[in-house]
Design a protein around this motif. Sequence first.
Motif, mmCIF file in Angstrom:
data_model
loop_
_atom_site.group_PDB
_atom_site.id
_atom_site.type_symbol
_atom_site.label_atom_id
_atom_site.label_comp_id
_atom_site.label_asym_id
_atom_site.label_seq_id
_atom_site.Cartn_x
_atom_site.Cartn_y
_atom_site.Cartn_z
ATOM 1 N N LEU B 171 60.355 1.999 -13.313
ATOM 2 C CA LEU B 171 59.187 1.767 -14.165
ATOM 3 C C LEU B 171 57.907 2.196 -13.455
ATOM 4 C CD1 LEU B 171 59.925 0.117 -16.775
ATOM 5 C CD2 LEU B 171 58.414 -1.636 -15.892
ATOM 6 N N ILE B 172 57.768 1.709 -12.229
ATOM 7 C CA ILE B 172 56.565 2.035 -11.463
ATOM 8 C C ILE B 172 56.446 3.542 -11.276
ATOM 9 C CG2 ILE B 172 55.461 1.812 -9.186
ATOM 10 C CD1 ILE B 172 56.692 -1.005 -9.049
ATOM 11 N N ALA B 173 57.573 4.158 -10.883
ATOM 12 C CA ALA B 173 57.553 5.601 -10.629
ATOM 13 C C ALA B 173 57.149 6.366 -11.882
ATOM 14 C CB ALA B 173 58.922 6.055 -10.137
ATOM 15 N N MET B 174 57.709 5.961 -13.041
ATOM 16 C CA MET B 174 57.423 6.673 -14.279
ATOM 17 C C MET B 174 55.957 6.529 -14.666
ATOM 18 S SD MET B 174 60.854 5.800 -16.417
ATOM 19 C CE MET B 174 60.820 6.876 -17.830
ATOM 20 N N ALA B 176 53.502 5.831 -12.753
ATOM 21 C CA ALA B 176 52.669 6.562 -11.797
ATOM 22 C C ALA B 176 52.648 8.048 -12.120
ATOM 23 C CB ALA B 176 53.185 6.332 -10.378
ATOM 24 N N LEU B 177 53.805 8.558 -12.573
ATOM 25 C CA LEU B 177 53.881 9.984 -12.895
ATOM 26 C C LEU B 177 53.060 10.321 -14.134
ATOM 27 C CD1 LEU B 177 57.531 11.249 -12.341
ATOM 28 C CD2 LEU B 177 55.445 12.097 -11.264
ATOM 29 N N ASN B 178 53.322 9.600 -15.206
ATOM 30 C CA ASN B 178 52.587 9.865 -16.435
ATOM 31 C C ASN B 178 52.733 8.692 -17.390
ATOM 32 O OD1 ASN B 178 52.202 10.790 -19.279
ATOM 33 N ND2 ASN B 178 51.531 12.611 -18.165
ATOM 34 N N PHE B 179 51.615 8.082 -17.717
ATOM 35 C CA PHE B 179 51.639 6.864 -18.502
ATOM 36 C C PHE B 179 52.138 7.100 -19.921
ATOM 37 C CE2 PHE B 179 49.499 3.416 -20.918
ATOM 38 C CZ PHE B 179 50.156 2.368 -20.314
ATOM 39 N N VAL B 298 56.792 17.329 -13.475
ATOM 40 C CA VAL B 298 56.741 15.990 -14.032
ATOM 41 C C VAL B 298 57.749 15.859 -15.159
ATOM 42 C CG1 VAL B 298 55.312 14.346 -15.319
ATOM 43 C CG2 VAL B 298 54.334 15.613 -13.398
ATOM 44 N N LEU B 299 57.792 16.877 -16.020
ATOM 45 C CA LEU B 299 58.725 16.859 -17.145
ATOM 46 C C LEU B 299 60.165 16.737 -16.640
ATOM 47 C CD1 LEU B 299 59.258 17.199 -20.171
ATOM 48 C CD2 LEU B 299 59.346 19.652 -19.788
ATOM 49 N N ILE B 300 60.485 17.550 -15.657
ATOM 50 C CA ILE B 300 61.859 17.534 -15.118
ATOM 51 C C ILE B 300 62.188 16.177 -14.494
ATOM 52 C CG2 ILE B 300 63.324 18.538 -13.328
ATOM 53 C CD1 ILE B 300 61.653 21.184 -13.933
#
Lengths: 605, 598
Positions: B171-174, B176-179, B298-300
């Motif tokens: 969750l945190i990683a996602m 952080a990547l893009n809300f 980010v998409l990948i």
Amino acid sequence: MKNLIRTAAFLKPYAWQVIATLVMLLTLTGLNLLVPRIIQNVIDDGLLRGDTTYLIRSALLLLGLGLGSALLGMGNRYGSEWVAAHVGYDLRNRMYDHIQYLPFSYHDHAQSGQLISRCIEDVRAIERFAGSSIPELVRFVFLTIGILAVMVSANATLALISLLPMIPLILMTASFGTKIGKLFFAVDMAVGEVSNRLQENVTGVQVVRAFAREQYEIRRFEAANKDVFVKWLHVIDEWAKIMPTTNWLITIGTILILYFGGQMVIDGTLTIGAVVAFNAYLLMMAEPAQALTGLVNAGGEAAAGAQRVFEVLDTEPDIRSKKDALTLSTLRGEVEFRNVSLKYQDEKVSSLSDVNLQVHRNQIVALIGPTGSGKTSLINLIPRFYDVTDGAVLIDRHDVRDVELTSLRRQIGIVLQTSLLFSDTIKANIAYGRPDATDEEIFAAAKAAQAHEFIESFTKGYETIVGERGVTLSGGQRQRVAIARALLMDPRILILDDSLSSVDTQTEKLIQSALDVLMEGRTTFVIAHRLSTVRRADMILVMDKGQIVEHGTHDELLARGGLYKEIHDLQLMQRDGFEEAMIESILTEKPQHENTIIAGRSNSG
Amino acid sequence: MTTKIIPPTFITQSEEQLDKGYDPRVAQGLMGFVKPYYGQMLFALALMVVVTAASVSGPYFVKLAIDEGVNAKDPIALRNIVLVYLLVSIVQLGFNYWRVRIMSRVGQHVLYDVRTTMFAHLQRLSLSFYNRYSVGRVITRVINDVGTLREFVTWAVLAIVRNLLGIVGTLIAMIALNFKLSLLTFAVLPLMVFATIAFRKAARKNYRKVRAAVSWANSILAENVNGVRVVQAFSRQQRNHQTFSGYVNRYFLETSLDAAWVASLFTPVIDVLGALATALVVYIGGTAVLGESITAGVLIAFVLYIDRFFEPIRDLSRRFDTLQSTMAGGERILELLKTPVEVRDEENANEMESITGAVRFGHVSFHYSDDPALVLDQIDLDVKPGETVALVGETGAGKTTIVKLLARFHDPTEGCVLVDGVDLRTVTQQSLRRQMGMVLQDPFLFNGTVKENILFGRLDAKDEEVIAAAKAVGAHDFIINLKNGYDTSVEEGGVTLSVGQRQLISFARALLANPRILILDEATSSVDTQTEHIIQSALATLLKGRTSFVIAHRLSTITNADKIVVIEGGKIVEQGTHTELLTKQGVYYDLYRTGFQE
């Protein structure tokens, strides 16, 4: 392995379903292989060309593929489970039926718990293997071939590099699978030992307490318990090694793809999308590859299970009716033993040797002799529970081996030493040999066996459930139900194997009078220890060491002064010693009661 | 099949009892066993945090490699990123190995502790406990129920933490990547949770039915295999086969198919949801890449995270299931451990000195703790050292209870039992019973050799002593004729001994123990006349010179006794010698006339 292939024969009736399942699996694998390809195209074409409609098309395609493979996946899974469940059903039926027909000699040596677990657990292991392990294996093979083809055709070098970690992974899981089976077996053995310790301790709790051996028992238990602990650690250490390592090997695959694939992209020989697709294929293969561990395990279990199942199914029931066996009509009830010898399998000494015997219609034959002298062996030959090793048993002058078994056994009523009843109503138990009997017939049999009264005293009467989960009957009550069960058969030949040993004197008298009715007009064999039962027989057989050492009526045998007289005197001595002491005491102290006592004595025989 | 097959209620009921929901009290009770290992568990938890962080960082490294290495056409950056990724994965490998080892050891230790605690407790429970608890039930507690605990300890507790960590980390990683993209993925989440819960429910119901089918088939088979001789004697094979294939086995098949149906539905549904999430990310994320609000990396990374996000949820639901199914087992374990020990040594209990064997019952009354009806009522009895007492009376009169109080298997509810003038409650049970011997009605032999069974009376006895004891009771002759003599094994599958032979071995065992007080429950089952004769003389040897309490069934034993005690309804109605009692023409006299006669 051979046994697993033999189980494949059970698939035959379901060939069509098996093929359908395989086709679905093949199509499913094909669809799965398309997904990384679409993502690759999105990244390479959609994103580079800046084409939004392409993105929508791809997204819809992904969704469509997802739905399609979901349907196929469902069909495939259900199909294989369906086939497996049916194979299991067939196997269990076969096993059950086979066990029912296996002869006494087989059951003498078989442990019932083991037979049951073969029917249930082993068949389940086969089911599981057929229902999920085999489809998984096939899927793995399909996938591997498909992925290899796709990857190699896209970029052979990268394919080789990225699949490198899969080689140790597969090797490791395979060796783990073989090793873990043995380790688990060791755990099972250790747990078995703990369970034995426990069973003994609990069964013998009074002895343990009485001899104050609690500490000793705790020490022994702890040793067994420690062994379970250690054996589990062996299993777990293997696990601890393999679980993180396989995960790591897959990560290594990703790293290799990133590094070498990335280089190629920089050099312009590969697209980013292809790198992503490669990684996706790798992950796709990783899951079933990891599942190989479980597969090897399940395969081992199923093979062992199949071996045990076939061990039972391959045992030929050697006591069965011949093809052209004679169906007996109502018997006269003549029994003849002609030079009969019987030696049980695995035993050194013959249990019967050269027995000759001629019993006429409606005679009562009593058998007497020490434990192990061959009484039960002899009567077991009459319904052909065993086959003679030598000689022949003839009923109405027919060799029992030449007649149709059911037609013979239907006319023989047996009350065994321990009267086993089934967990069912009393009524169903009495009607066990003749499920079509009317209520009146059942009541009549129960009345004749002196059982009607106590049955009626239960709130549910004849509908009372007995056995493990129902009402517990006393030994004497069980015995009388068993007698009623035999009586309902209206047998021409009646066999009573020491039916009175486990009851008290009062009940014995009741049963004795029931038996008197029962024996009327039938050829009867009765094994007994008590002389009062034996005395009224038309013929008494005194057995010793597998032979009939004396035979004749009570008076004849007494006059002869042999083993019978010896036994007789021993029994009388015990009683007379008591009575004499008693008479003496009464004569000396209260002479006025002399008459009663003496009368009592003459009454008792 | 149009009619539904319904298994008997005792089968379905016991399956329902097995199916308890999560119970915090049981979980708490079980955690008591885990307590000694909290330190190790905490350490494992710390390792797990590191492992999770490393694992979650994977897709992020992929993103970095693509964005900053490949797309930036920077081979050195690519190499560095990949090297760091490799390092991280090695750390993950090491820590993971370490964690699994620690945790599995803790788990096994806990199970070992539970089993040992249970066994030790079983050694202290009174015999009335064993009247209520069958052997099978005790074994199920200690083996099967503890077995389900393994799931609880080794896997469930920590796996739940691990999965939670995994979800939170992802969750945190996602985020952080893009809300925005994370929100998109979360949109599928409720569907996922709903599907999982619905599936688990259905699966549980089916699983219960499958278990019922298994135990039904088991019980039918057990009965018919054990009763196979009756089956054949009454030619019931065909009808039994119809019942089995038409009902029991058919039910087995149907429940298996139901379970298969639910199981084959679940994975595809989850896969469709996964595909939905992927499609959404591809479309919306792709558009974002085109709008240059995110990078391709980010998409990948997002596509990779989707899988990692759903897997722990699935696993979590499975674990929670296991947790629930361990509840019933856990509760039964705790229940057994909580069973109070009725007879216990006083804190200041003395060792019983060497006794002469004088026994006195003073106004002894007794009733069981769960039943106020008196089993013994004001028993007064005085026995001199060396006397033989025959207890006579009908079944249920209280004979067995008297000897059980003497061996202190129970304590009297009123009055006291004295040996050599010492109240039994003031001495340790061990020191008392070491000086007592007991021969039971159904002679129990342990798995092992004949010798080991005799040795149970006195573990340090020499071979000559064992043989002497066997000779004294007349068992030697048949023992040396066994396949391996004294070393013949008497366990299941070993040699089968007759009841009479087993009795003689148990006599030898008691004789070897050489107790001052002997309790003997005579067997009622008949043995053949010759063996009977040997037993009679063995009894005489055994009883000689010690205080003996005999629950007597044999006339000779009764007449030879120094004192006959007639018990009726928990009371002593008559006592005296044989002659005295006959003269009295009371209860004993009547018993003799009706019962004792052959």
